[in-house]
Structures are given as C-alpha cells and as structure tokens.
Scaffold this active site. Structure first.
Site, PDB file in Angstrom:
ATOM      1  N   ASP A   1      -1.518  35.213   4.942  1.00  0.00           N
ATOM      2  CA  ASP A   1      -1.147  36.739   5.172  1.00  0.00           C
ATOM      3  C   ASP A   1      -0.739  36.875   6.483  1.00  0.00           C
ATOM      4  O   ASP A   1      -1.647  36.823   7.180  1.00  0.00           O
ATOM      5  CB  ASP A   1      -2.463  37.570   4.494  1.00  0.00           C
ATOM      6  CG  ASP A   1      -1.843  39.080   4.592  1.00  0.00           C
ATOM      7  OD1 ASP A   1      -1.288  39.489   5.679  1.00  0.00           O
ATOM      8  OD2 ASP A   1      -2.214  39.645   3.733  1.00  0.00           O
ATOM      9  N   HIS A   2       0.596  37.134   6.698  1.00  0.00           N
ATOM     10  CA  HIS A   2       0.816  36.973   8.184  1.00  0.00           C
ATOM     11  C   HIS A   2       0.299  38.011   9.174  1.00  0.00           C
ATOM     12  O   HIS A   2       0.233  37.969  10.126  1.00  0.00           O
ATOM     13  CB  HIS A   2       2.513  36.928   8.207  1.00  0.00           C
ATOM     14  CG  HIS A   2       3.198  38.140   8.147  1.00  0.00           C
ATOM     15  ND1 HIS A   2       3.548  38.598   6.950  1.00  0.00           N
ATOM     16  CD2 HIS A   2       3.602  38.895   9.033  1.00  0.00           C
ATOM     17  CE1 HIS A   2       4.129  39.753   7.114  1.00  0.00           C
ATOM     18  NE2 HIS A   2       4.297  40.057   8.337  1.00  0.00           N
TER      19      HIS A   2
ATOM     20  N   HIS B   1      -1.302  42.607   2.771  1.00  0.00           N
ATOM     21  CA  HIS B   1      -1.387  43.323   4.260  1.00  0.00           C
ATOM     22  C   HIS B   1      -2.545  44.284   4.454  1.00  0.00           C
ATOM     23  O   HIS B   1      -3.321  44.453   5.217  1.00  0.00           O
ATOM     24  CB  HIS B   1      -0.050  43.565   4.665  1.00  0.00           C
ATOM     25  CG  HIS B   1       1.067  42.569   4.364  1.00  0.00           C
ATOM     26  ND1 HIS B   1       0.672  41.211   4.511  1.00  0.00           N
ATOM     27  CD2 HIS B   1       2.328  42.698   4.230  1.00  0.00           C
ATOM     28  CE1 HIS B   1       1.760  40.739   4.381  1.00  0.00           C
ATOM     29  NE2 HIS B   1       2.808  41.330   4.096  1.00  0.00           N
TER      30      HIS B   1
END
Ligand code: BG6
Length: 514
Positions: A184-185, A247
C-alpha cells in the site's frame, strides 16, 4: 541504513505498463543513485508485449527521464541498465512460465542472483491468481527457511470481503504469509511513517491522544483531477474501494493504534489490526446514517475544465459509482469511545491534499468574550500534513498585542521542506528496499486486509440495497448526489457533520486556518 546482503533478482510482471514506468523503475534507479542496491542487482521485466532487452532499457530510461526526480547520471545509468532484462510471455500458460524459469536460472548463473528472488505483480488484479499459481508450479519461489523468495502484490487486493478472502486462501496455499508483501504505497510515504515517530517518539502527545482531550478526528484525502481516461477501471471501483479501504484505513490505523511493544513487523501490525477490529461495523440498512457518496458534476478544478463524471470516457450513463465518499466511523475501544473519525476522499475536489486533523476539545469555560462564547468551533487542532507541503501544524488562539482583548487564531508550523530542505523520497523507494531486506512492518497483513474489507463491504451492501430499493420504487437507477468539480464535495457531506454540530475543516496545506 538497511543493507541488502545478497544480490537480488526482481521479476516485474506488468513491466510494460504504467506503474512500472512511472513508479517502480524510477524508484529503483533512485535507489541505485543512492548506492542502496546490492552488487549485480537485476530486474527481469515480464509482460505480454514483445520487447527486446534493449527496448525495455529504452522504456526504463524514458520512465526515469519523465518521472524520476534526479535526472540521468550516465555512469549510474550504465551500471543500472546492465542489470535490466526482459522476457515476453503470457500470464496464464505454463509454457511461458517454463521459459521464464529458464531465464531466471540463466540470469542467476550469469549475475549470481540465485539466493534471492522477488516477484512483483504490477498487473491488473484479474491475473494475480494465474500468475502466482504458475510462479509456484514453476518452482521459482520456494518457501526457504530464510524467506528470501518473496511475492509483492499490488492493489486492489480483492474488491470485497469474499474476494479478498479468496485471494488470501489462494496465496496461502502456494506461499507462506511471510513471503507475501501486500503493498500500500501510502505506508511508504515519509509523513505517514512520521505519525508513529510523532506519537511514540515524543512524550507530550500520547497522554492527550484520547477521548478525554480529543473531540473528533478528520482525515481528508482530496484529489483535484477527475478520473481522466481511467473510466474503465474507475467505474468498477469507486472512491471507497480505490482509496478508502486501503490508503485511508492505513492512515486511520496509524492515528488510532495503541503503542506497539517494539517497532517490528508483528508488534506494529498487531496494534493496527486491533484498531480495525474495534471499528464499529455498520448495519448495511443504516448506511445512509454513516456514509455519504456522490459524483462530480462539471466544473473547473486546478484551472482545468472537468466534465461531469457521467460524461467521462468509459463511464456508463447511469453509473452509480461514487467519486466521493465521506464516512463517520466510531472506534469502540477504551481510548476512542465516543470520538468520531470522519473520513472523506474524492476526485475533482478543490485541491490535491492529504491531511489528518486532530481536533481537541474546547476549554470547559469560555473566559474571553472575544472568543465568541460557546458556539465557536474548537481552536486547538493538530494537523498532520501528509501531502503536499509536508509538515505538522498546531493551531491555537492568541491575544493580538494592544489594549483590548482581540483574539486571533495562530499556528505553530513545522515544515519538512524548510527544516530538512529536501523533497521526501517517493514511497516506492522505501517499500522496495523493505522488500529486499525482508522488513514487512510497512506491508499489509492478511488479517488487516480482511478486516478493512469487512467494514467496507457492509457499506457496499448497504449501497446495493439502496439501488435495489430505488429501482423497485420508481423503476429507475438511483441518482447519486452531485458536487461541482473544484469544490470540497456535496452538501450531504456537510450535513453529515452539521448533524453532530461540527464542520469539515479546510485543509491547512491551502493555508486557510478556519
Ligand atoms: C492510487 C489510486 O492508489 O492512489 C489513484 O488508485 C489515486 O486513484 C492515487 O490517484 C493517489 O496516490 P497519491 O500518492 O498521489 O496520493
């Protein structure tokens, strides 16, 4: 600084695609630039498009030139590009994977990368299952005692609870959990990691980080662009799947979690899971009480004309996919009981900004008339600015110099840029490095992803019920509330707040305090 002990072979599936060109290759090049990659670092790009090694190198160079921030240094590029290779093949046939496995063996021999392999799935989710099955069957990612054979899975990880569980089951039949890195960036963003340092590296905030002192928490992830030409993908997803389930749930977990016993993967992830477990599950029939969804109507954002969502390319005329979602969540635990967490995210909003605002309670008695009595909103707000203008800001009231008591809202403002001078590194750099060194703290564990989906799936079920009811009542598809592109969202989202006698705070990144 983390060091990678052994040469690594990274196989990127979907190497001809956007993610690879925009993010992965530039991030790897930046790591090379900082001398953080091991000797002989090797990338094998894999995709259906037929490229030669040289064409892939050219594509990589273009990606770095266009999306990298450091520019090309010919010396470093020479070293880096020597390690780039490409193999064309299908995602679902054993023959292609036989060829892949031979190529892996050949590169291992030529470049001594045999001890560590990382397989990165930067492909559409429809091929996650066949690719991982074939990686397993080809025997190129065995479960070794040191866990040096790893799989990285991009989002979306499932599209509801059942599909996420199904994908987890599938993966865990093939690999061990500690080989699987669900990326999950947002977790790679410096400022997200700094939430933990801010909370647990300092002594003065934690004692007031609870229901006794905090009135509410607001998390905003706003984007100014519309969906552009991603209509085909986006319409099947929508804001809650695209941004909130992953996010924003991560931002919420970091903000609300208890202190971990150590900064190591299990301890941190256990505490994040506890937050998700304490999130009150909504009854789908009550979805309207807690969640607002909407679509953008035509407008201007960031100086650009944006058509209405229903007129975007690839979007069906009667689509009920939301481009905006606002959700009031309750966390039923000792620390947070009674403190609402309001989350909102959307496309085509007034700015691109991600912020967490911790709104503290007001003083028990308003001594200063100039403050406007009991009806004014709280003045003490701590803002964690994730992007842009990364920083932390604390607002409070102060007396303006002079004979009468005139009170003004002011702020103490910490900015990364002015303190440290440099732009934070791209999230992918940190996360790729963590995969290579085998640190899974900033990756999403199986139970986390399923709990987040559980809470979100209840909302999706509620929406489905609303859509069915609308069809039954008037034979027509449901029409979602609208907001003009370039604004902060629909009136319904303001109502969600106003019902609680609160209001959405403007992001401070746009330099508006009230
Ligand atoms: C992606 C979403 O995961 O995150 C995109 O699919 C979104 O729709 C993007 O634009 C936002 O990421 P960032 O890092 O620009 O905030």
């Amino acid at each position: 600084m983390k060091r990678i002990e052994q040469p690594v072979l990274l196989v990127v599936f979907g190497a001809s695609g956007d993610l690879s060109k925009r993010k992965l290759i530039p991030a790897l090049y930046h790591l090379a630039y900082q001398n953080l990659l091991p000797p002989n670092f090797t990338v094998l790009g894999y995709a259906r498009t037929k490229y030669t090694d040289d064409q892939f190198r050219q594509l990589a160079r273009e990606g770095i030139e266009e999306y990298g921030t450091l520019g090309i240094d010919e010396h470093i590029w020479h070293w880096f590009s020597q390690g780039l290779f490409y193999q064309a093949g299908n995602y679902d046939d054993a023959e292609s994977f036989n060829a892949l496995s031979q190529r892996v063996a050949q590169l291992d021999k030529a470049r001594h990368t045999g001890s560590q392999h990382v397989y990165y799935l930067a492909t559409p989710p429809a091929v996650f299952k066949p690719i991982t099955r074939l990686i397993h069957d080809a025997g190129i990612c065995p479960a070794d005692p040191d866990g040096l054979q790893r799989i990285v899975i991009e989002k979306p990880f499932g599209h509801d609870l059942a599909s996420a569980q199904d994908l987890n089951e599938h993966l865990l039949q093939l690999f061990n959990e500690d080989q699987i890195y669900r990326i999950d960036h947002y977790l790679g963003k410096e400022t997200v990691q700094n939430i933990l340092v801010f909370r647990f590296g300092n002594g003065i905030f934690e004692p007031i980080w609870n229901r006794n002192y905090i009135d509410n928490v607001q998390i905003t992830v706003a984007e100014s662009l519309g969906i552009g030409d991603r209509g085909g993908y986006y319409d099947k997803s929508g804001a809650i799947r695209d941004m909130l389930q992953n996010h924003m749930m991560q931002l919420l977990s970091f903000t609300a979690m208890e202190p971990p016993v150590a900064f190591e993967p299990k301890a941190v992830r256990d505490q994040k899971v506890n937050v998700l477990r304490s999130l009150r599950p909504i009854d789908p029939a009550d979805v309207g009480k807690w969640v607002v969804r909407a679509q953008y109507a035509p407008g201007v954002s960031d100086g650009k004309e944006i058509p209405g969502y229903l007129n975007e390319k690839g979007v069906p005329a009667h689509s009920t996919t939301e481009t905006y979602v606002a959700w009031k969540l309750e966390i039923d635990n000792w620390r947070w009981k009674g403190v609402p967490f309001y989350m909102r995210t959307g496309k085509a909003l007034a700015g691109k900004v991600t912020e967490i605002q911790i709104v503290f309670r007001k003083p028990p008695l308003m001594l200063f008339e100039a403050l406007g009595g009991d009806n004014v909103p709280p003045s003490n707000v701590l803002t964690l600015r994730i992007q842009p203008d990364e920083g932390i800001l604390l607002s409070f009231d102060a007396k303006r110099p002079g004979p009468s008591v005139i009170i003004e809202r002011v702020a103490m403002d910490f900015s990364y840029q002015s303190q440290f001078g440099s732009q934070p590194a791209d999230a992918y750099e940190r996360l790729l490095l963590d995969v290579f060194v085998g640190d899974s703290t900033l990756f999403v564990r199986r139970d986390e992803v399923e709990l987040a989906w559980d809470r979100v799936t209840r909302v999706l079920e509620g929406w489905e019920m609303q859509e069915k009811a609308a069809k039954q009542e008037n034979g027509k598809p449901l029409k979602l509330p609208k907001y003009a592109a370039g604004t902060w969202g629909p009136k319904e989202a303001d109502d969600l707040m106003n019902r609680d006698n609160r209001y959405w705070r403007n992001p401070t990144a746009l330099r508006i305090l009230r």
